[in-house]
Scaffold this motif. Structure first.
Motif, mmCIF file in Angstrom:
data_model
loop_
_atom_site.group_PDB
_atom_site.id
_atom_site.type_symbol
_atom_site.label_atom_id
_atom_site.label_comp_id
_atom_site.label_asym_id
_atom_site.label_seq_id
_atom_site.Cartn_x
_atom_site.Cartn_y
_atom_site.Cartn_z
ATOM 1 N N MET A 150 35.800 40.923 52.029
ATOM 2 C CA MET A 150 35.508 40.851 53.448
ATOM 3 C C MET A 150 35.701 39.421 53.946
ATOM 4 O O MET A 150 36.017 39.231 55.110
ATOM 5 N N LYS A 151 35.529 38.460 53.073
ATOM 6 C CA LYS A 151 35.679 37.078 53.525
ATOM 7 C C LYS A 151 37.119 36.762 53.902
ATOM 8 O O LYS A 151 37.363 35.988 54.828
ATOM 9 N N SER A 152 38.073 37.356 53.198
ATOM 10 C CA SER A 152 39.477 37.086 53.539
ATOM 11 C C SER A 152 39.811 37.619 54.928
ATOM 12 O O SER A 152 40.533 36.965 55.690
ATOM 13 N N GLU A 153 39.256 38.785 55.278
ATOM 14 C CA GLU A 153 39.487 39.320 56.611
ATOM 15 C C GLU A 153 38.830 38.445 57.675
ATOM 16 O O GLU A 153 39.390 38.212 58.742
ATOM 17 N N ALA A 154 37.644 37.946 57.371
ATOM 18 C CA ALA A 154 36.960 37.071 58.322
ATOM 19 C C ALA A 154 37.770 35.803 58.568
ATOM 20 O O ALA A 154 37.933 35.379 59.719
ATOM 21 N N TRP A 155 38.309 35.215 57.509
ATOM 22 C CA TRP A 155 39.103 34.001 57.685
ATOM 23 C C TRP A 155 40.407 34.277 58.427
ATOM 24 O O TRP A 155 40.889 33.435 59.182
ATOM 25 N N MET A 156 40.968 35.443 58.216
ATOM 26 C CA MET A 156 42.179 35.804 58.944
ATOM 27 C C MET A 156 41.896 35.878 60.445
ATOM 28 O O MET A 156 42.660 35.348 61.264
ATOM 29 N N GLU B 149 38.458 42.672 45.189
ATOM 30 C CA GLU B 149 39.541 41.808 45.683
ATOM 31 C C GLU B 149 39.031 40.477 46.226
ATOM 32 O O GLU B 149 39.819 39.573 46.471
ATOM 33 N N ASP B 150 37.725 40.338 46.408
ATOM 34 C CA ASP B 150 37.156 39.078 46.869
ATOM 35 C C ASP B 150 36.741 38.172 45.714
ATOM 36 O O ASP B 150 36.465 36.993 45.935
ATOM 37 N N ARG B 151 36.667 38.714 44.515
ATOM 38 C CA ARG B 151 36.233 37.925 43.352
ATOM 39 C C ARG B 151 37.438 37.341 42.629
ATOM 40 O O ARG B 151 38.511 37.940 42.577
ATOM 41 N N GLN B 152 37.248 36.168 42.047
ATOM 42 C CA GLN B 152 38.325 35.527 41.279
ATOM 43 C C GLN B 152 38.585 36.271 39.969
ATOM 44 O O GLN B 152 39.703 36.288 39.468
ATOM 45 N N ASP B 153 37.530 36.873 39.392
ATOM 46 C CA ASP B 153 37.671 37.575 38.113
ATOM 47 C C ASP B 153 37.863 39.079 38.294
ATOM 48 O O ASP B 153 37.750 39.842 37.341
ATOM 49 N N GLY B 154 38.147 39.533 39.501
ATOM 50 C CA GLY B 154 38.297 40.957 39.786
ATOM 51 C C GLY B 154 39.558 41.539 39.172
ATOM 52 O O GLY B 154 40.618 40.916 39.165
#
Length: 138
Positions: A1-7, A67-72
């Motif tokens: 969700m953070k990637s969508e917020a930054w977009m 998809e928001d985690r680095q280890d996902g």
């Protein structure tokens, strides 16, 4: 969700910079400015800002998605994604209702508006209750 917020935040910044630039460029023209475009860009900026705030607010309170985690991993996103409704004919009848209503107002045929209201009531009831009868009954 953070990637969508930054977009959406980046879109907000773009519109916030483009709106005064558009106003300045059109104000220098011979017609004295384009208030329609400037107000549309201002409203677009505010609407994208509203979405940015909503997504940013909920991103802090959600558990991170795979998809928001680095280890996902891809397998972390497996499973049921939700309920997706099957095909439905009711949006077609709802669109017909809107078409009839607009046509009735444009032609001042108020009797047609009554027919559109009846068709609209049936279409809206059918759309709301389509999972309580028929093939897709729960």
């Amino acid at each position: 969700m953070k990637s969508e917020a930054w977009m959406f935040v980046s879109c907000t910044v773009f519109f916030a910079l483009a709106t005064p630039a558009y106003w300045f460029v059109t104000a220098a023209s011979e017609h004295g400015g384009d208030w329609t475009g400037t107000s549309a860009l201002t409203m677009c900026t505010l609407l994208v800002l509203m979405i940015s705030l909503y997504l940013g607010f909920h991103a802090k309170r959600m558990d991170p998605r795979p998809e928001d985690r680095q280890d996902g991993e891809i397998a972390d996103g497996a499973g049921e994604l939700g309920f997706f409704p099957p095909y439905s004919w009711w949006p077609l009848w709802t669109a017909l209702t809107l078409s009839l209503s607009v046509f009735a107002v444009a032609m001042a045929a108020w009797w047609l508006l009554i027919i559109a209201a009846v068709v609209g009531f049936i279409a809206l009831a059918g759309w709301n209750l389509e999972y309580y009868r028929g093939e897709f009954k729960h």
